[in-house]
Design a protein around this motif. Structure first.
Motif, PDB file in Angstrom:
ATOM      1  N   SER A 165       0.817  -1.219   0.000  1.00  0.00           N
ATOM      2  CA  SER A 165       0.000   0.000   0.000  1.00  0.00           C
ATOM      3  C   SER A 165       0.847   1.264   0.000  1.00  0.00           C
ATOM      4  O   SER A 165       0.362   2.344  -0.366  1.00  0.00           O
ATOM      5  N   VAL A 247      -2.332   4.931   2.846  1.00  0.00           N
ATOM      6  CA  VAL A 247      -1.767   3.602   3.073  1.00  0.00           C
ATOM      7  C   VAL A 247      -2.538   2.907   4.183  1.00  0.00           C
ATOM      8  O   VAL A 247      -3.266   3.521   4.956  1.00  0.00           O
ATOM      9  N   ASN A 248      -2.364   1.592   4.258  1.00  0.00           N
ATOM     10  CA  ASN A 248      -2.967   0.817   5.335  1.00  0.00           C
ATOM     11  C   ASN A 248      -2.128   0.977   6.594  1.00  0.00           C
ATOM     12  O   ASN A 248      -0.962   0.591   6.633  1.00  0.00           O
TER      13      ASN A 248
END
Length: 519
Positions: A165, A247-248
């Protein structure tokens, strides 16, 4: 941990992220941003939606680090091109060699494990190889900056944090740095830049290259909203660029920073930036009525419920404090905290989210208790013990006004009024030394109500015996006026000019007695 020394968001960065502050030229005038086009052609764009100050917040104004680097930068030891993107060494050893972790090996592992597809693998590998080749042919500052970005990317890979990610943001950063340092001009510290065809805001950090300024970019989105419907197409373009860079992290979505900053190792996050993202997503929804923006904002909430350093939450007896820097849980910066609350509040109101309302309530309870401690009675504090520069005083005043209008809480309203009055109230000087003696080294002590440039003139029998000036913060201070040679009444004249230009002066007397007789 020592004090954070640079206002990230350079001297920060004061980004006014509320409607009346960041949105529109009325906030602080247009801000210059360099836009790089084809063939290295650069134009200067006056951006009415960014304040003319650096875009990155940090605590105190400490001196240079002991290694000679400036705060907010770091000394970089660049790995070789082979170390950046080589495969494991094939040299024969008695024991099986441990594979070397590189940018290339990390991408290959992701590909072979099915975490990225073949097209992504080829694209990211080509970007890394192109940057390494470009850095090898560049010289001077250009080579240093591009190698710095490669080094950060390499270090993130070695730390096991180059996750799928993060690849879009990481390699966009790498690609934009390769383009800038191979075709663009050299930059001044904290210079903001952009690229033709893009609305994203970048900022130059010497020794770190140009980095995506998350706070500045989402602040730009807020400004485009308040600019009105004619600016909505640009707002939508900017959000279409920013959303894919999330992003994760911490069980949700976050927008990260990918450079070293005052002891913080990338990737790190900021509650101020995340709160501004919530605000921008809410405004994009209000401009477009597209519910996707609210859905994305909902995914950005877990950062506020997760403890630092993964998240930005520090639990307190009253609720929670949300951090400017996820890597600095002991640093309390009030303007960042307040802006995160504004973002949570606005999203909760627009979406009806009970989670967002709960997060706001927890932070609000803590902020109501903390805010009075950031009021010296004459000026605002950036963090405990450190006064705000003028731009940050204006910034926090605006945030308090926004929270006052939203909540009606007397703490926010009265503190905002106090800070507004401070902008036109002269500094208060008080002379506290009135006696000395011939032959004794003398210090003229005084108190000062707020940060000011203070001047002093000491005279005796119409002749000046001492004069100087210096900057002082609020509190007690002294001038060393050396040793009086004659007894009598000395006239002490002092003046002070505060950060907003308010001026005051006082006159006092220093009575110098004869030297003590020897027995």
């Amino acid at each position: 941990m020592g004090p954070v020394r640079r206002r990230l968001f350079g001297p920060l960065v004061a980004v006014a992220c509320t409607v009346g502050m960041l949105g529109g030229a009325s906030a602080a005038g247009a801000a210059p941003i360099l836009v790089l086009g084809r063939g290295g052609h650069v134009v200067v764009r006056e951006d009415p939606f960014l304040p003319p100050v650096a875009l990155t917040p940090a605590p105190s104004r400490a001196p240079e680090a002991t290694d000679g680097t400036r705060a907010g930068t770091r000394a970089v030891a660049h790995p070789s091109a082979g170390a950046l993107h080589a495969t494991a060494s094939k040299a024969k050893r008695k024991r099986k060699p441990v594979p070397q972790v590189t940018i290339g090996s990390t991408l290959a592992k992701m590909y072979h494990r099915g975490k990225i597809d073949r097209s992504q693998y080829r694209s990211y590998s080509a970007s890394a190889n192109a940057a390494i080749r470009t850095a090898a042919r560049l010289k001077g500052t250009r080579a240093v900056e591009l190698y710095s970005v490669l080094t950060n990317l390499h270090d993130i890979a070695v730390a096991g944090e180059m996750t799928p990610s993060r690849l879009p943001a990481l390699f966009l950063t790498l690609n934009e740095n390769r383009e800038w340092w191979s075709t663009g001009p050299l930059l001044a510290d904290a210079q903001r830049v952009s690229f033709a065809g893009s609305q994203l805001v970048w900022e130059y950090y010497p020794g770190q290259g140009i980095e995506l300024q998350v706070l500045g970019s989402f602040g730009e989105a807020d400004g485009l909203y308040t600019g009105g419907p004619t600016d909505y197409p640009q707002l939508m373009q900017l959000m279409s660029e920013l959303i894919p860079l999330a992003v994760n992290r911490a069980g949700g979505l976050a927008w990260e920073y990918y450079f070293h900053f005052d002891g913080g190792r990338p990737p790190w996050v900021s509650a101020m930036a995340q709160g501004t993202a919530l605000e921008a997503l809410t405004r994009a929804y209000e401009a477009s009525q597209n519910p996707t923006y609210l859905t994305t904002a909902a995914q950005a909430l877990p950062l506020f419920s997760t403890a630092a350093p993964a998240g930005v939450r520090v639990g307190t007896a009253l609720g929670a404090r949300y951090l400017q820097y996820s890597f600095a849980p002991g640093v309390s910066i009030i303007n960042a905290f307040l802006q995160s609350l504004i973002g949570l509040y606005d999203y909760a109101q627009a979406s009806g989210s009970a989670v967002a309302q709960t997060l706001f309530n927890a932070g609000n309870a803590e902020a109501l208790a903390e805010v009075p401690h950031f009021n010296t009675g004459a000026w605002s504090l950036y963090q405990p013990g450190e006064e705000d520069p003028l731009s940050y005083h204006q910034l926090v005043t605006g945030f308090l006004q926004e929270l006052c209008s939203r909540t009606g809480a007397s703490v926010y309203c009265t503190t905002a009024q106090d800070f507004q009055q401070d902008l036109t109230t002269p500094p208060v000087l008080t002379l506290t030394t009135h006696h000395s003696r011939v032959g004794i080294r003398t210090y003229v002590h005084f108190t000062l109500s707020k940060e000011s440039h203070v001047g002093i003139v000491v005279s005796f029998d119409g002749a000046t015996t001492f004069l100087t000036s210096a900057e002082f913060g609020y509190g007690s201070h002294a001038f060393d006026i050396a040793t009086p040679r004659k007894a009598g009444a000395y006239t002490v004249r002092m003046s002070a000019t505060d950060l907003a230009g308010n001026f005051s002066r006082i006159t006092g007397t220093l009575n110098v007695a004869r030297a003590a007789k020897r027995r």
